[in-house]
Write a protein that holds these residues in place. Structure first.
Motif, short mmCIF file in Angstrom:
data_model
loop_
_atom_site.label_atom_id
_atom_site.label_comp_id
_atom_site.label_asym_id
_atom_site.label_seq_id
_atom_site.Cartn_x
_atom_site.Cartn_y
_atom_site.Cartn_z
N LEU A 29 26.51 11.67 21.57
CA LEU A 29 26.13 12.69 20.60
C LEU A 29 26.77 14.02 20.97
O LEU A 29 27.07 14.30 22.13
CB LEU A 29 24.62 12.85 20.54
CG LEU A 29 23.82 11.64 20.05
CD1 LEU A 29 22.33 11.96 20.04
CD2 LEU A 29 24.28 11.19 18.67
N ASN A 30 27.00 14.84 19.97
CA ASN A 30 27.51 16.19 20.16
C ASN A 30 26.88 17.08 19.10
O ASN A 30 26.01 16.63 18.35
CB ASN A 30 29.04 16.20 20.07
CG ASN A 30 29.54 15.51 18.83
OD1 ASN A 30 29.37 16.01 17.73
ND2 ASN A 30 30.13 14.32 19.00
N ALA A 31 27.31 18.33 19.02
CA ALA A 31 26.65 19.28 18.14
C ALA A 31 26.69 18.84 16.68
O ALA A 31 25.79 19.17 15.91
CB ALA A 31 27.29 20.66 18.28
N SER A 32 27.72 18.11 16.28
CA SER A 32 27.83 17.67 14.88
C SER A 32 27.11 16.35 14.64
O SER A 32 26.31 16.22 13.71
CB SER A 32 29.31 17.55 14.48
OG SER A 32 29.93 18.81 14.50
N SER A 33 27.40 15.33 15.46
CA SER A 33 26.78 14.02 15.24
C SER A 33 25.29 14.05 15.52
O SER A 33 24.55 13.19 15.04
CB SER A 33 27.45 12.96 16.10
OG SER A 33 27.34 13.26 17.47
N ALA A 34 24.82 15.03 16.30
CA ALA A 34 23.38 15.13 16.57
C ALA A 34 22.60 15.51 15.32
O ALA A 34 21.36 15.45 15.32
CB ALA A 34 23.12 16.15 17.68
N MET A 35 23.31 15.91 14.25
CA MET A 35 22.62 16.17 12.97
C MET A 35 22.11 14.89 12.34
O MET A 35 21.23 14.92 11.48
CB MET A 35 23.58 16.85 11.99
CG MET A 35 23.97 18.25 12.32
SD MET A 35 24.86 19.01 10.93
CE MET A 35 26.38 18.06 10.92
N ALA A 36 22.68 13.74 12.72
CA ALA A 36 22.39 12.48 12.04
C ALA A 36 20.89 12.16 11.94
O ALA A 36 20.41 11.81 10.85
CB ALA A 36 23.15 11.34 12.71
N PRO A 37 20.11 12.25 13.03
CA PRO A 37 18.68 11.93 12.90
C PRO A 37 17.97 12.80 11.86
O PRO A 37 17.16 12.30 11.07
CB PRO A 37 18.13 12.19 14.31
CG PRO A 37 19.30 12.05 15.20
CD PRO A 37 20.46 12.56 14.43
N THR A 38 18.28 14.09 11.86
CA THR A 38 17.64 14.98 10.88
C THR A 38 18.04 14.61 9.46
O THR A 38 17.20 14.59 8.55
CB THR A 38 18.03 16.44 11.17
OG1 THR A 38 17.72 16.75 12.53
CG2 THR A 38 17.29 17.39 10.25
N ILE A 39 19.32 14.29 9.26
CA ILE A 39 19.79 13.90 7.93
C ILE A 39 19.14 12.59 7.50
O ILE A 39 18.70 12.42 6.35
CB ILE A 39 21.32 13.79 7.92
CG1 ILE A 39 21.95 15.17 8.13
CG2 ILE A 39 21.81 13.19 6.60
CD1 ILE A 39 23.45 15.14 8.25
N ILE A 40 19.05 11.62 8.43
CA ILE A 40 18.44 10.33 8.10
C ILE A 40 16.98 10.51 7.72
O ILE A 40 16.49 9.95 6.74
CB ILE A 40 18.58 9.37 9.28
CG1 ILE A 40 20.05 9.00 9.50
CG2 ILE A 40 17.76 8.09 9.05
CD1 ILE A 40 20.32 8.29 10.81
N LEU A 41 16.26 11.30 8.52
CA LEU A 41 14.85 11.54 8.22
C LEU A 41 14.67 12.12 6.83
O LEU A 41 13.68 11.85 6.15
CB LEU A 41 14.25 12.47 9.27
CG LEU A 41 14.07 11.90 10.69
CD1 LEU A 41 13.64 13.00 11.65
CD2 LEU A 41 13.06 10.77 10.69
N THR A 42 15.64 12.91 6.42
CA THR A 42 15.56 13.53 5.09
C THR A 42 15.91 12.53 4.00
O THR A 42 15.18 12.38 3.00
CB THR A 42 16.52 14.73 5.02
OG1 THR A 42 16.19 15.66 6.05
CG2 THR A 42 16.41 15.43 3.68
N LEU A 43 17.01 11.82 4.18
CA LEU A 43 17.50 10.93 3.13
C LEU A 43 16.63 9.69 2.97
O LEU A 43 16.53 9.15 1.86
CB LEU A 43 18.94 10.50 3.43
CG LEU A 43 19.98 11.61 3.56
CD1 LEU A 43 21.36 11.02 3.78
CD2 LEU A 43 19.98 12.48 2.33
N ALA A 44 16.06 9.21 4.06
CA ALA A 44 15.29 7.97 4.00
C ALA A 44 14.05 8.09 3.14
O ALA A 44 13.44 7.09 2.77
CB ALA A 44 14.90 7.54 5.41
N VAL A 45 13.67 9.32 2.81
CA VAL A 45 12.49 9.53 1.97
C VAL A 45 12.68 8.97 0.57
O VAL A 45 11.75 8.43 -0.04
CB VAL A 45 12.19 11.05 1.88
CG1 VAL A 45 11.13 11.33 0.83
CG2 VAL A 45 11.73 11.56 3.23
#
Length: 790
Positions: free
Chosen positions: A286-302
């Motif tokens: 993970l890095n500063a950009s790819s670490a966004m993935a969990p937050t994006i997934i939590l949002t989109l999975a709704v």
């Protein structure tokens, strides 16, 4: 018009989805257990996840800029560094106590893990004449006991020395710097870089306590990489809980179902855990950009859960029992949910065309999370709905009534809605050509980030934050001693120093000038280049033999003395000005230097400067391909070329409208603009798919006129679309709270695109469907005698 619902028990309703729902009802516990076991197996891989602490992760191994920079570093010392700045609060740097502080810090900096050398005002190798001898020694020796006369001599020498003034000591003589060169073993700096940076921070903190009368700050390339990692971890610790709380409150308010809210939160959490676990199994960092993935997934999975739950709650409110309500919800949403998940996955997978590995990893991790969210929404979600107690029934049509009335409003004023929305869209599109694609790399960090504050302090009080590098070849081995080469080198350095935004130029010709002056009794008139090749070679040999261990000339010349280094320090400037400076310097070399000295501009900042334009070119292909794939998928899934083509309008415009509004509000954007179209396209399609699927169902299954079908669509999916949009926007606005601008800009732009998508889907798409699909002429509206039960 009568209620058109079929009971799951009727023959015409017995389809594969209904049979699947009945199967889930029987096997709900095994399905739940299987999903949890699968999540656990995937989550086990999360233990292998690490955070990369190397800025080079933003570049492919075959990136021309990275290759040129690596070649440069192989010839000279590495560019991984730390800068420790010292500024007395009273402005008096040249006194025994402050010079002693600089001396102590310099000596301590050598002990920082992986430090290859530490350079400062005090250990600068000053060349002077003493009688018939030439002495090369530290400029400041035994700083704590020097006399006032020595201090004045040191200050005069330091401020007159081009290699010092503007780099290791400020031109106002009030700030000193210690430059620590780091050399890490191997290629993976994940463990080594934090050791160095944390040791430097601890060192600065210790001396702040001992010398409260001085301000001590730490920055540098290594500190930049470290700050990215720390921000990533901070975002995961802070933004994720904030986002979950916002989403939970929003879901509870809009769904009015505690069990539905809990189930949704469980679903999105399992989706993110699965994606991170898979990333760990795949060996990703993970890095500063790819670490966004969990937050994006939590949002989109709704989105998937909300559509199924909203229809389920509506069916319960309408009088169905729990099993029948769930099966009807699955029948209505199975196709659209699969289609929206597929298009979202396609959108994020298109990031694999990116020229930046972290964006590719972001796309792949998010795609896995979205796929997991779809799988859980079709298995675990309905199983939990069956297992958990049913919600109490409330007034029939409570949610649909408002949307039905809004649908009638849109149908009645279709022409005005279409024209108004289209005019607004065209107006925002006209601003896009004015958008400046530019980056201020320091401004990737908000002003409250310690690294940004330290760098701003050093930029204001000592030297600039950006450096460009040149390796100028000579005619061959030992060619740097050739007086002709030295004259050309000096001319180039003088031209560089005269350019705007240049704060300091460091080059080998300065050393030869100092040596020539010292060999002539420190006579300032001899501060010039030697004219005889043999003499210049002797000077160089004498100087090298006089240097202490660890202070060799590899910072300025290569191993066989066939090339020398020129380092240009720039003020805080934009990426466009850096590119312009590089182009001008290379053009000057071609016009004024012999061909053998021509070279290209390199350096860390140069690599990042070219990254944005390379990524934009790469993502144009990826975004176009994703757009075509999504369009083809919609045509096939909807079984209608006409509906598929109509869907292109609300799918294509929102990202452009978001960029247009950004142009009005901000005016410029950097690296994130290259991926925003791809990342938002799949999300935007979600609303369109649900609208078109419900519209098509109304037209084909219920034989409705276009206007009635629009009202039916709003009644059956409008509430879910509103809920998902609000939740998605809140989720991405939480991302916009990040102190890392790449993340926050992505959150803001995506939120804008989602809002524009809802606006277009509610006010532009329905009139467009009516205009192109109406059986009546010439008006766009039709009789809308539709009851709330529909």
């Amino acid at each position: 018009m009568s209620d058109q619902r079929e009971s799951p028990g009727t023959p015409q309703a017995i389809g594969p989805v209904v049979r699947y729902g009945l199967w889930l009802n029987t096997w709900r516990w095994p399905v739940t257990l299987a999903c949890l076991l699968a999540t656990g197996a995937a989550a086990w891989g999360a233990q292998y996840l690490t955070f990369s602490a190397d800025y080079r992760v933003y570049f492919d191994a075959d990136n021309p800029g990275l290759q040129a920079f690596q070649q440069f570093e192989s010839a000279y010392t590495t560019s991984d560094n730390l800068i420790i700045a010292v500024r007395p609060k009273d402005g008096e740097l040249f006194n025994p106590r402050m010079l002693g502080l600089v001396h102590e810090l310099t000596e301590a900096a050598w002990q920082i893990p992986h430090a290859a050398r530490a350079d400062s005002l005090t250990n600068f190798q000053h060349i002077s004449a003493r009688g018939d001898d030439v002495v090369v020694a530290d400029l400041v020796e035994e700083a704590a006991s020097i006399s006032d006369e020595d201090i004045e001599r040191i200050k005069t020498a330091a401020m007159a020395e081009p290699a010092l003034a503007g780099r290791l000591v400020a031109r106002d003589a009030q700030t000193a710097g210690i430059f620590v060169t780091l050399k890490f073993p191997g290629e993976d700096h994940t463990d080594h870089l934090p050791q160095s940076v944390e040791a430097a921070y601890a060192l600065a903190e210790r001396y702040r306590a001992e010398f409260p009368q001085a301000q001590i700050e730490v920055s540098g390339v290594a500190a930049f990489s470290y700050a990215e990692v720390e921000l990533s971890k901070s975002d995961l610790r802070t933004l994720t809980p904030i986002m979950l709380v916002l989403m939970a409150a929003c879901l509870l308010l809009l769904l009015r179902s505690l069990s539905g809210t809990v189930v949704t939160l469980v679903m999105i959490a399992l989706s993110a855990i699965t994606a991170l676990g898979v990333a760990g199994w795949m060996g990703m960092q993970l890095n500063a950009s790819s670490a966004m993935a969990p937050t994006i997934i939590l949002t989109l999975a709704v989105a998937d859960s909300v559509h199924i739950l909203a229809s389920y709650v509506d069916e319960m409110h309408a009088g169905r029992d729990k099993r029948a309500a769930l099966i009807e919800s699955l029948r209505l949403n199975a196709g659209p949910v699969f289609l929206t998940s597929l298009t979202t996955v396609v959108g994020f997978l298109s990031l694999n065309f990116s020229d930046t590995p972290p964006f590719r990893e972001l796309g792949n991790i998010t795609a896995v999370g979205i796929a997991a969210a779809w799988l859980y929404s079709m298995t675990l979600l309905p199983a939990l709905i069956i297992i958990l107690p049913a919600q109490p029934r409330t007034r029939v049509g409570a949610g649909r009534g408002t949307m039905t009335r809004f649908g009638r409003f849109v149908v009645a004023r279709a022409r005005a809605a279409f024209i108004t929305t289209l005019a607004l869209s065209l107006l925002l599109l006209t601003f896009i050509p004015r958008l400046e694609i530019d980056d201020q790399f320091l401004e990737w960090f908000d002003t409250d980030v310690p690294f940004r504050q330290a760098t701003d302090f050093i930029t204001t009080n000592l030297t600039g934050p950006y450096t460009l590098e040149y390796s100028l070849p000579a005619t061959g081995e030992n060619g740097i001693s050739d007086p002709a080469y030295l004259r050309h080198l000096n001319r180039f350095a003088e031209w560089l120093h005269a350019q705007p935004d240049v704060l300091h130029v460091d080059h080998f010709a300065q050393v030869m000038k100092r040596l020539n002056r010292a060999m002539h009794g420190d006579d300032p008139t001899w501060y010039r280049l030697p004219r005889e090749p043999e003499l210049a070679a002797q000077y160089l040999l004498l100087y090298e033999l006089s240097l202490p261990a660890g202070r060799d000339l590899t910072t300025q010349i290569n191993f066989d003395k066939s090339a020398s280094r020129v380092t240009v320090t720039l003020d805080r400037v934009s990426s466009s000005r850096i590119k312009d400076f590089a182009h001008r310097s290379e053009r000057w070399m071609k016009e004024n230097l012999p061909a053998y000295m021509h070279t290209r501009t390199t350096g860390t900042i140069m690599m990042f400067t070219h990254l944005t334009e390379r990524n934009i070119r790469a993502m144009l292909v990826g975004t176009a391909l994703a757009f075509l794939l999504i369009a083809a998928t919609l045509v096939i899934a909807l079984r209608s070329l006409r509906l598929g083509l109509i869907s292109l309008v609300p799918n294509f415009l929102p990202a452009l409208l978001a960029i247009g509004l950004w142009t009005v509000l901000v005016g410029e954007i950097g690296l994130i603009v290259s991926v925003i179209a791809a990342t938002t396209m799949g999300l935007i399609v979600d609303d369109t798919v649900h609208i078109l699927s419900k519209y098509r169902r109304a037209r084909q299954e219920h034989n409705m006129e276009p206007g009635d079908a629009i009202v039916y669509m709003f009644a059956h999916t409008g509430n879910a679309l509103l809920i998902t949009t609000v939740v998605l926007v809140l989720g991405f606005l939480a991302l916009a709270m990040s102190d890392f601008r790449l993340n926050s800009n992505m959150g803001l732009l995506t939120s804008l695109a989602l809002l524009f998508a809802l606006l277009l889907d509610f006010l532009l798409l329905p009139p467009l469907l009516m205009a192109l699909d109406s059986r009546r002429a010439p008006g766009m509206a039709s009789d809308t005698r539709v009851t709330d039960k529909q």
